[in-house]
Design a protein around this motif. Structure first.
Motif, PDB file in Angstrom:
ATOM      1  N   THR A 135      -7.385  -0.595 -10.272  1.00  0.00           N
ATOM      2  CA  THR A 135      -6.125  -1.228  -9.895  1.00  0.00           C
ATOM      3  C   THR A 135      -6.071  -1.613  -8.425  1.00  0.00           C
ATOM      4  OG1 THR A 135      -4.949   0.812  -9.336  1.00  0.00           O
ATOM      5  CG2 THR A 135      -4.930   0.128 -11.656  1.00  0.00           C
ATOM      6  N   VAL A 136      -6.946  -1.080  -7.599  1.00  0.00           N
ATOM      7  CA  VAL A 136      -6.907  -1.384  -6.169  1.00  0.00           C
ATOM      8  C   VAL A 136      -7.839  -2.520  -5.773  1.00  0.00           C
ATOM      9  CG1 VAL A 136      -6.169   0.930  -5.535  1.00  0.00           C
ATOM     10  CG2 VAL A 136      -8.595   0.382  -5.539  1.00  0.00           C
ATOM     11  N   ASP A 137      -8.776  -2.868  -6.614  1.00  0.00           N
ATOM     12  CA  ASP A 137      -9.677  -3.984  -6.322  1.00  0.00           C
ATOM     13  C   ASP A 137      -8.941  -5.292  -6.552  1.00  0.00           C
ATOM     14  OD1 ASP A 137     -11.855  -2.334  -5.739  1.00  0.00           O
ATOM     15  OD2 ASP A 137     -12.349  -2.150  -7.851  1.00  0.00           O
ATOM     16  N   PRO A 138      -9.082  -6.276  -5.765  1.00  0.00           N
ATOM     17  CA  PRO A 138      -9.972  -6.470  -4.625  1.00  0.00           C
ATOM     18  C   PRO A 138      -9.298  -6.239  -3.276  1.00  0.00           C
ATOM     19  CG  PRO A 138      -9.095  -8.569  -5.254  1.00  0.00           C
ATOM     20  CD  PRO A 138      -8.466  -7.526  -6.185  1.00  0.00           C
ATOM     21  N   TRP A 139      -8.101  -5.637  -3.258  1.00  0.00           N
ATOM     22  CA  TRP A 139      -7.323  -5.543  -2.023  1.00  0.00           C
ATOM     23  C   TRP A 139      -7.965  -4.699  -0.931  1.00  0.00           C
ATOM     24  CZ3 TRP A 139      -3.640  -4.401  -6.266  1.00  0.00           C
ATOM     25  CH2 TRP A 139      -3.031  -5.566  -6.705  1.00  0.00           C
ATOM     26  N   PHE A 140      -8.622  -3.625  -1.311  1.00  0.00           N
ATOM     27  CA  PHE A 140      -9.127  -2.689  -0.315  1.00  0.00           C
ATOM     28  C   PHE A 140     -10.632  -2.515  -0.466  1.00  0.00           C
ATOM     29  CE2 PHE A 140      -4.776  -1.432  -1.443  1.00  0.00           C
ATOM     30  CZ  PHE A 140      -4.166  -1.578  -0.214  1.00  0.00           C
ATOM     31  N   PRO A 141     -11.402  -2.901   0.531  1.00  0.00           N
ATOM     32  CA  PRO A 141     -12.856  -2.786   0.419  1.00  0.00           C
ATOM     33  C   PRO A 141     -13.338  -1.333   0.381  1.00  0.00           C
ATOM     34  CG  PRO A 141     -12.239  -3.603   2.591  1.00  0.00           C
ATOM     35  CD  PRO A 141     -10.989  -3.543   1.777  1.00  0.00           C
ATOM     36  N   GLN A 142     -12.614  -0.416   1.025  1.00  0.00           N
ATOM     37  CA  GLN A 142     -12.960   1.005   1.005  1.00  0.00           C
ATOM     38  C   GLN A 142     -11.704   1.805   0.651  1.00  0.00           C
ATOM     39  OE1 GLN A 142     -14.659   1.281   4.996  1.00  0.00           O
ATOM     40  NE2 GLN A 142     -16.632   1.637   4.004  1.00  0.00           N
ATOM     41  N   PRO A 143     -11.297   1.782  -0.594  1.00  0.00           N
ATOM     42  CA  PRO A 143     -10.031   2.423  -0.960  1.00  0.00           C
ATOM     43  C   PRO A 143     -10.115   3.950  -0.973  1.00  0.00           C
ATOM     44  CG  PRO A 143     -11.143   1.626  -2.905  1.00  0.00           C
ATOM     45  CD  PRO A 143     -11.949   1.160  -1.729  1.00  0.00           C
ATOM     46  N   TRP A 144      -8.976   4.560  -0.755  1.00  0.00           N
ATOM     47  CA  TRP A 144      -8.783   6.003  -0.890  1.00  0.00           C
ATOM     48  C   TRP A 144      -7.618   6.196  -1.826  1.00  0.00           C
ATOM     49  CZ3 TRP A 144     -11.067  10.080   2.124  1.00  0.00           C
ATOM     50  CH2 TRP A 144     -12.085   9.636   2.962  1.00  0.00           C
ATOM     51  N   LYS A 145      -7.586   7.329  -2.489  1.00  0.00           N
ATOM     52  CA  LYS A 145      -6.461   7.621  -3.376  1.00  0.00           C
ATOM     53  C   LYS A 145      -5.823   8.913  -2.928  1.00  0.00           C
ATOM     54  CE  LYS A 145      -7.932  11.050  -6.380  1.00  0.00           C
ATOM     55  NZ  LYS A 145      -7.128  12.157  -6.852  1.00  0.00           N
ATOM     56  N   ALA A 146      -4.572   9.077  -3.291  1.00  0.00           N
ATOM     57  CA  ALA A 146      -3.843  10.305  -2.987  1.00  0.00           C
ATOM     58  C   ALA A 146      -2.725  10.463  -4.007  1.00  0.00           C
ATOM     59  CB  ALA A 146      -3.254  10.256  -1.583  1.00  0.00           C
ATOM     60  N   SER A 147      -2.351  11.694  -4.228  1.00  0.00           N
ATOM     61  CA  SER A 147      -1.191  11.950  -5.064  1.00  0.00           C
ATOM     62  C   SER A 147       0.025  11.801  -4.151  1.00  0.00           C
ATOM     63  CB  SER A 147      -1.266  13.367  -5.643  1.00  0.00           C
ATOM     64  OG  SER A 147      -0.147  13.603  -6.458  1.00  0.00           O
ATOM     65  N   GLN A 148       0.896  10.850  -4.459  1.00  0.00           N
ATOM     66  CA  GLN A 148       1.974  10.562  -3.529  1.00  0.00           C
ATOM     67  C   GLN A 148       3.375  10.534  -4.119  1.00  0.00           C
ATOM     68  OE1 GLN A 148       0.897   7.105  -1.236  1.00  0.00           O
ATOM     69  NE2 GLN A 148      -0.849   8.141  -0.384  1.00  0.00           N
ATOM     70  N   PRO A 149       3.699  11.407  -5.073  1.00  0.00           N
ATOM     71  CA  PRO A 149       5.105  11.475  -5.455  1.00  0.00           C
ATOM     72  C   PRO A 149       5.932  12.089  -4.324  1.00  0.00           C
ATOM     73  CG  PRO A 149       3.851  13.132  -6.630  1.00  0.00           C
ATOM     74  CD  PRO A 149       2.873  12.283  -5.881  1.00  0.00           C
ATOM     75  N   LEU A 150       5.218  12.643  -3.332  1.00  0.00           N
ATOM     76  CA  LEU A 150       5.821  13.203  -2.123  1.00  0.00           C
ATOM     77  C   LEU A 150       4.854  12.935  -0.981  1.00  0.00           C
ATOM     78  CD1 LEU A 150       7.712  15.085  -0.458  1.00  0.00           C
ATOM     79  CD2 LEU A 150       6.326  16.983  -1.328  1.00  0.00           C
ATOM     80  N   CYS A 151       5.272  12.150   0.005  1.00  0.00           N
ATOM     81  CA  CYS A 151       4.411  11.907   1.154  1.00  0.00           C
ATOM     82  C   CYS A 151       5.255  11.514   2.345  1.00  0.00           C
ATOM     83  CB  CYS A 151       3.366  10.844   0.857  1.00  0.00           C
ATOM     84  SG  CYS A 151       4.029   9.201   0.516  1.00  0.00           S
ATOM     85  N   ARG A 152       4.672  11.684   3.542  1.00  0.00           N
ATOM     86  CA  ARG A 152       5.332  11.285   4.782  1.00  0.00           C
ATOM     87  C   ARG A 152       4.423  10.292   5.505  1.00  0.00           C
ATOM     88  NH1 ARG A 152       5.332  13.147  10.387  1.00  0.00           N
ATOM     89  NH2 ARG A 152       7.407  12.930  11.288  1.00  0.00           N
ATOM     90  N   VAL A 153       5.009   9.190   5.921  1.00  0.00           N
ATOM     91  CA  VAL A 153       4.271   8.153   6.625  1.00  0.00           C
ATOM     92  C   VAL A 153       4.908   7.954   7.987  1.00  0.00           C
ATOM     93  CG1 VAL A 153       3.535   5.737   6.571  1.00  0.00           C
ATOM     94  CG2 VAL A 153       3.756   7.023   4.444  1.00  0.00           C
TER      95      VAL A 153
END
Length: 153
Positions: A135-153
């Motif tokens: 689902t992340v291709d082609p937007w991110f050449p080196q994608p990372w994933k994380a569980s983010q139902p809770l996150c701080r940015v």
């Protein structure tokens, strides 16, 4: 009541109800709390699909999630209202915890001064079997994933 934090806390929900209200009450002393929702109802912030075009696909391009969600509306909302140096928590309404736990989490996370506070952060190399890599291709050449139902940015 003095706020624990200057963070903004966005509760993401399909539509406001008992769960989002309990979460709002539990978070009230921690910063500026707002409810952002998928549907046009009272009790929160909502933007039409037309307004949030360009913020689609934030949950990936799958048949599981609609293109526009509360995440889309939250990012659009922030594009209009975010203050300089303001940190934002994204909290999906099904994340639970008592006020004391939330306060401890906010304090610990603020102290870390991380750009992103989330869990289960992995690169494609670390977790090649993750179901949603496609689902992340082609937007991110080196994608990372994380569980983010809770996150701080």
């Amino acid at each position: 009541m003095k706020r624990v934090s200057s963070d903004r806390l966005l509760i993401l929900t399909r539509q406001p109800g008992a769960a989002s209200e309990r979460l709002r009450v539990a978070l009230a002393s921690l910063g500026r709390v707002e409810v952002v929702m998928d549907t046009a109802r009272s009790g929160g912030t909502w933007y039409s699909d037309v307004e949030v075009l360009g913020y689609d696909g934030l949950m990936g391009q799958t048949e599981v999630f609609p293109a526009l969600t509360a995440w889309s509306r939250a990012f659009y909302h922030l594009s209009l209202t975010l203050g300089e140096e303001e940190a934002v928590w994204f909290i999906e309404e099904d994340v639970a915890g008592g006020a004391e736990c939330w306060e401890a989490l906010v304090r610990l996370t603020e102290a870390s001064v991380a750009d992103l506070a989330a869990w289960d952060v992995r690169s494609r190399e670390e977790d090649p079997g993750w179901y949603f890599w496609h689902t992340v291709d082609p937007w991110f050449p080196q994608p990372w994933k994380a569980s983010q139902p809770l996150c701080r940015v």
